[in-house]
Each structure stands twice: as C-alpha cells, then as structure tokens.
Design a protein around this motif. Structure first.
Motif, PDB file in Angstrom:
ATOM      1  N   VAL A 235       0.871  -1.177   0.000  1.00 40.05           N
ATOM      2  CA  VAL A 235       0.000   0.000   0.000  1.00 40.05           C
ATOM      3  C   VAL A 235       0.903   1.221   0.000  1.00 40.05           C
ATOM      4  O   VAL A 235       1.629   1.480   0.967  1.00 40.05           O
ATOM      5  CB  VAL A 235      -0.941   0.018   1.213  1.00 40.05           C
ATOM      6  CG1 VAL A 235      -1.871   1.224   1.126  1.00 40.05           C
ATOM      7  CG2 VAL A 235      -1.752  -1.274   1.278  1.00 40.05           C
ATOM      8  N   LEU A 236       0.858   1.982  -1.097  1.00 40.04           N
ATOM      9  CA  LEU A 236       1.793   3.096  -1.275  1.00 40.04           C
ATOM     10  C   LEU A 236       1.381   4.338  -0.498  1.00 40.04           C
ATOM     11  O   LEU A 236       2.231   5.117  -0.061  1.00 40.04           O
ATOM     12  CB  LEU A 236       1.928   3.430  -2.761  1.00 40.04           C
ATOM     13  CG  LEU A 236       2.240   2.245  -3.687  1.00 40.04           C
ATOM     14  CD1 LEU A 236       2.412   2.735  -5.123  1.00 40.04           C
ATOM     15  CD2 LEU A 236       3.481   1.498  -3.215  1.00 40.04           C
ATOM     16  N   GLY A 237       0.066   4.548  -0.348  1.00 43.45           N
ATOM     17  CA  GLY A 237      -0.410   5.733   0.362  1.00 43.45           C
ATOM     18  C   GLY A 237      -1.921   5.777   0.355  1.00 43.45           C
ATOM     19  O   GLY A 237      -2.577   5.099  -0.447  1.00 43.45           O
ATOM     20  N   ILE A 238      -2.492   6.579   1.254  1.00 40.89           N
ATOM     21  CA  ILE A 238      -3.936   6.743   1.340  1.00 40.89           C
ATOM     22  C   ILE A 238      -4.289   8.213   1.162  1.00 40.89           C
ATOM     23  O   ILE A 238      -3.586   9.104   1.661  1.00 40.89           O
ATOM     24  CB  ILE A 238      -4.487   6.220   2.684  1.00 40.89           C
ATOM     25  CG1 ILE A 238      -6.015   6.362   2.727  1.00 40.89           C
ATOM     26  CG2 ILE A 238      -3.849   6.937   3.867  1.00 40.89           C
ATOM     27  CD1 ILE A 238      -6.651   5.692   3.934  1.00 40.89           C
ATOM     28  N   ARG A 243      -4.840   9.049   8.458  1.00 46.07           N
ATOM     29  CA  ARG A 243      -4.632   7.614   8.340  1.00 46.07           C
ATOM     30  C   ARG A 243      -5.856   6.887   8.902  1.00 46.07           C
ATOM     31  O   ARG A 243      -6.678   7.476   9.612  1.00 46.07           O
ATOM     32  CB  ARG A 243      -3.381   7.186   9.115  1.00 46.07           C
ATOM     33  CG  ARG A 243      -2.099   7.848   8.632  1.00 46.07           C
ATOM     34  CD  ARG A 243      -0.881   7.255   9.321  1.00 46.07           C
ATOM     35  NE  ARG A 243       0.357   7.948   8.950  1.00 46.07           N
ATOM     36  CZ  ARG A 243       1.568   7.449   9.148  1.00 46.07           C
ATOM     37  NH1 ARG A 243       1.729   6.263   9.721  1.00 46.07           N
ATOM     38  NH2 ARG A 243       2.638   8.140   8.788  1.00 46.07           N
ATOM     39  N   VAL A 244      -5.963   5.604   8.580  1.00 48.92           N
ATOM     40  CA  VAL A 244      -7.069   4.816   9.114  1.00 48.92           C
ATOM     41  C   VAL A 244      -6.560   3.885  10.203  1.00 48.92           C
ATOM     42  O   VAL A 244      -5.420   3.421  10.169  1.00 48.92           O
ATOM     43  CB  VAL A 244      -7.779   4.002   8.008  1.00 48.92           C
ATOM     44  CG1 VAL A 244      -8.484   4.929   7.043  1.00 48.92           C
ATOM     45  CG2 VAL A 244      -6.798   3.114   7.259  1.00 48.92           C
ATOM     46  N   ARG A 245      -7.436   3.633  11.187  1.00 49.76           N
ATOM     47  CA  ARG A 245      -7.039   2.842  12.357  1.00 49.76           C
ATOM     48  C   ARG A 245      -6.642   1.413  11.997  1.00 49.76           C
ATOM     49  O   ARG A 245      -5.794   0.807  12.655  1.00 49.76           O
ATOM     50  CB  ARG A 245      -8.183   2.815  13.369  1.00 49.76           C
ATOM     51  CG  ARG A 245      -8.329   4.095  14.167  1.00 49.76           C
ATOM     52  CD  ARG A 245      -9.529   4.040  15.078  1.00 49.76           C
ATOM     53  NE  ARG A 245     -10.767   4.280  14.348  1.00 49.76           N
ATOM     54  CZ  ARG A 245     -11.983   4.240  14.914  1.00 49.76           C
ATOM     55  NH1 ARG A 245     -12.093   3.936  16.193  1.00 49.76           N
ATOM     56  NH2 ARG A 245     -13.046   4.490  14.201  1.00 49.76           N
ATOM     57  N   SER A 246      -7.270   0.868  10.951  1.00 54.51           N
ATOM     58  CA  SER A 246      -6.991  -0.529  10.604  1.00 54.51           C
ATOM     59  C   SER A 246      -5.627  -0.702   9.936  1.00 54.51           C
ATOM     60  O   SER A 246      -5.075  -1.800   9.931  1.00 54.51           O
ATOM     61  CB  SER A 246      -8.081  -1.058   9.672  1.00 54.51           C
ATOM     62  OG  SER A 246      -8.103  -0.318   8.466  1.00 54.51           O
ATOM     63  N   MET A 247      -5.073   0.394   9.372  1.00 55.02           N
ATOM     64  CA  MET A 247      -3.762   0.329   8.716  1.00 55.02           C
ATOM     65  C   MET A 247      -2.962   1.573   9.100  1.00 55.02           C
ATOM     66  O   MET A 247      -2.659   2.425   8.260  1.00 55.02           O
ATOM     67  CB  MET A 247      -3.934   0.230   7.196  1.00 55.02           C
ATOM     68  CG  MET A 247      -4.754  -0.975   6.754  1.00 55.02           C
ATOM     69  SD  MET A 247      -4.946  -1.085   4.953  1.00 55.02           S
ATOM     70  CE  MET A 247      -3.299  -1.630   4.500  1.00 55.02           C
ATOM     71  N   PRO A 248      -2.616   1.702  10.370  1.00 55.23           N
ATOM     72  CA  PRO A 248      -1.993   2.931  10.870  1.00 55.23           C
ATOM     73  C   PRO A 248      -0.609   3.220  10.298  1.00 55.23           C
ATOM     74  O   PRO A 248      -0.128   4.352  10.394  1.00 55.23           O
ATOM     75  CB  PRO A 248      -1.924   2.699  12.391  1.00 55.23           C
ATOM     76  CG  PRO A 248      -1.887   1.206  12.538  1.00 55.23           C
ATOM     77  CD  PRO A 248      -2.764   0.692  11.437  1.00 55.23           C
ATOM     78  N   THR A 254      -0.613  13.465   1.708  1.00 53.89           N
ATOM     79  CA  THR A 254      -0.183  14.748   2.254  1.00 53.89           C
ATOM     80  C   THR A 254       1.089  14.588   3.067  1.00 53.89           C
ATOM     81  O   THR A 254       2.031  15.394   2.947  1.00 53.89           O
ATOM     82  CB  THR A 254      -1.287  15.352   3.142  1.00 53.89           C
ATOM     83  OG1 THR A 254      -2.487  15.494   2.370  1.00 53.89           O
ATOM     84  CG2 THR A 254      -0.875  16.719   3.676  1.00 53.89           C
ATOM     85  N   GLU A 255       1.155  13.550   3.893  1.00 54.46           N
ATOM     86  CA  GLU A 255       2.347  13.298   4.704  1.00 54.46           C
ATOM     87  C   GLU A 255       3.565  13.016   3.829  1.00 54.46           C
ATOM     88  O   GLU A 255       4.702  13.262   4.249  1.00 54.46           O
ATOM     89  CB  GLU A 255       2.101  12.100   5.625  1.00 54.46           C
ATOM     90  CG  GLU A 255       1.141  12.385   6.768  1.00 54.46           C
ATOM     91  CD  GLU A 255       0.851  11.137   7.580  1.00 54.46           C
ATOM     92  OE1 GLU A 255       1.037  11.193   8.819  1.00 54.46           O
ATOM     93  OE2 GLU A 255       0.440  10.112   7.008  1.00 54.46           O
ATOM     94  N   GLN A 256       3.324  12.523   2.617  1.00 54.44           N
ATOM     95  CA  GLN A 256       4.439  12.211   1.716  1.00 54.44           C
ATOM     96  C   GLN A 256       4.790  13.387   0.794  1.00 54.44           C
ATOM     97  O   GLN A 256       5.608  13.238  -0.113  1.00 54.44           O
ATOM     98  CB  GLN A 256       4.101  10.967   0.886  1.00 54.44           C
ATOM     99  CG  GLN A 256       3.915   9.715   1.733  1.00 54.44           C
ATOM    100  CD  GLN A 256       3.680   8.470   0.899  1.00 54.44           C
ATOM    101  OE1 GLN A 256       4.527   8.056   0.103  1.00 54.44           O
ATOM    102  NE2 GLN A 256       2.512   7.865   1.069  1.00 54.44           N
TER     103      GLN A 256
END
Length: 338
Positions: A235-238, A243-248, A254-256
């Motif tokens: 998973v490259l980014g969301i 972020r989502v709790r299931s894949m923290p 934006t963070e990237q």
C-alpha cells in the motif's frame, strides 16, 4: 314542572347514545387525522438495499452487514441487490425510479451524486431532486496499491519509477471516480505519463494488476487491508485527511509531500424523493443507531473506514461542502467525460 316526572319511553337510552356520540366526537377532534389514517407501520414486507459496485465488493459487503442489523431491528427480510456498471449510474437510477415508499434505498459513494454530475451532464437522474439523504455511515479515502514484488514501496518512489518508465497503467472502479481523479492529479502534478484503465469493479482491476496487465491500481481501504494481510500487495499511500485505524502504518499522500489529496470519500445511504417523512425518520434513526453499535464500529474500522453515522441535515451540509471541492479536483486533474 314536576322534576320527578318519568321520562318518555326510550329517553334514557337516547340520552346515553347521544352522550356516547358526543364523547366520541370530542375524542376524534383531538386526533391528528392524517396520522390516524396512516398506512401500516413501516416496514411490513421485504426491504431492498442497492449498493454501489458489484456483488462481493466492499460496498456490497458493508450493505450486507447493515442488512443483518436492520433485519433484526425490523423483523423483516432485508435483501441486498447489486446493480454494477456505468460508474454507479445504474444503481443510482434504479433507486431514483423506485417507488418512494422506503422499501428500496441506495448505499453509495460520492461518485454517483457528485463526480458523475460534473462529468456526465445527461445523467438519467437528478442527485438532489430525485433522492433524500438518510445518513453518511463512514468516511475513508482510496489507497494506491502495487504488487508485493513492485520495485517501489511508497508514493514518492512510485513517482520516481513512473518518470523513468512512461506509460504505466493504473486501474480504478470507474471514470470520474475519486481514484481516477487522484490518479490524474498525481500525473499532472509530477509530469507523469500514466494510462487510466476503468473497470466495473475494483476486484477486476486487481486481478489484472496481479497478472501484470496493469502497473498499479487503486483500492478501497477494506480491500487493501485484506490483500496486504495476505502479503499480495504494497500500500503506497492513502488519500484523505488522516490515516485509518486498521492500517496505521500507511501514510497519507499529504504526509508524503503531495498536495490536493486530502479530500475524504464517504459511504452514504439515500432513499427516493417523496418518501414519506415518517419512513425517512425511521431509516435515518436506524442507520445512526446501528452505526453507533460497537461491533459495527469495529467492522467499519476493520474495513478501513472511520465510522460517522450523520443525520440527514449533516449529510446535506457535507454534500454541499464537498461538491465544489470535487469539481475543483476534476478541473485540476484534467478529467473529462468519456
């Protein structure tokens, strides 16, 4: 006059009858007659949920989770009937033209009510006039994914790789979807030559990606989580604000360092326009209360979504705020009708 003179025969009976009629008339006067004449309690037969996308997809799965809770609440069958195709237009049009009685509702993404409006001026339905918003169940942005063997592990590495390898294709679940918009925005901002390939369902895009017919693909958080746990993808980014709790461990775009990807997607439920208000109230209350259940909150978080459970008024306000942002994103991404 003799007050004690006997009444004429039948007089007492007549007075009692008149008194009874008078009391009944007074009682009727206090009733809300429209409510008194209402149709039988809703629901009293089979209820149908039409989800965005194909059977077995993320929206279909979430629809079935809610259907089970509604069935238990109403003691009536609640069935799920997917109507895939045409970027959600078929599903939305099915519900728009359904009887306005609350027995058919739509579970969908912004694509059917925002993106398609901008990109398809001849939609068979009006997203505002033909629907009543019931509740936004949850929010969560699409994720950019790649095969586990891909030579890049995040968005910045993918951008560098795509610059050196023009013509990389990416798959989405439809033209004009948020995934498509974000893909084109990424290409424009970074001078990439990316090829968009739309599918009726995201699973088909993922299968082609695994078969190396596609370079990368987009996925809803629920699908990405399952594939990541199975070790099949990176998973490259969301997208979205957080972020989502299931894949923290998955960082946002934006963070990237990529701007313009902080638009949240959502899952919402609509009824046909002109559905009676008491039925709309029953639906919206049921959806909000079910969304607040701990097991449903856990399921939604497990799917990669943040539980919400908004009121109809909050849903309308969110829609009004999102519409111009999506329109701007479509313009920035250079997406045009196909």
């Amino acid at each position: 006059m003799n007050r004690f003179r006997p009444s004429p025969p039948g007089g007492a009976t007549r007075r009692r009858a008149l008194g009874t009629l008078g009391a009944l008339g007074a009682g009727l006067a206090t009733l809300d007659l429209p409510a008194f004449a209402q149709a039988p309690h809703f629901p009293n037969r089979v209820v149908r949920i039409v989800p965005f996308g194909s059977g077995g997809g993320p929206m279909d799965t979430i629809a079935r989770v809610y259907a089970e809770k509604l069935k238990a609440r109403w003691n009536q069958p609640v069935i799920v009937e997917a109507r895939p195709g045409a970027s959600g237009t078929i599903a939305a049009d099915t519900v728009a033209k359904a009887a306005p009685d609350g027995y058919t509702v739509l579970l969908t993404l912004p694509l059917t009510h925002i993106n398609n409006v901008v990109l398809q001026p001849k939609l068979p339905y009006d997203p505002v006039k033909d629907f009543e918003p019931l509740s936004q169940l949850a929010t969560g942005g699409p994720m950019l994914i790649a095969r586990a063997s891909a030579p890049f592990s995040n968005v910045r590495e993918f951008v560098a790789y795509a610059k050196a390898h023009p013509g990389i294709s990416y798959g989405t679940w439809g033209n004009g979807s948020n995934a498509h918009l974000f893909g084109e925005l990424l290409a424009r901002q970074n001078g990439l030559d990316l090829v968009h390939v739309p599918y009726k369902a995201e699973a088909a895009a993922h299968n082609d990606m695994f078969g190396e017919a596609l370079g990368v693909a987009w996925a809803n958080p629920s699908t990405a989580r399952g594939l990541a746990q199975a070790g099949r993808i990176k998973v490259l980014g969301i997208t979205g604000r957080q972020r989502v709790r299931s894949m923290p461990n998955v960082p946002t775009f934006t963070e990237q360092g990529f701007a313009g990807f902080d638009l949240d997607s959502w899952i919402g439920v609509y009824a046909p326009a002109k559905t009676p208000q008491p039925v709309l109230d029953e639906w919206s209350t049921a959806l909000r209360e079910i969304t607040k259940m701990p097991d449903i909150q856990e399921r939604l978080a497990g799917f990669g979504f943040e539980p919400l459970g908004s009121t109809p008024a909050e849903f309308r306000a969110s829609y009004k705020a999102d519409f111009p942002r999506v329109a701007d994103l479509i313009k920035a991404a250079g997406v045009t009708p196909e």
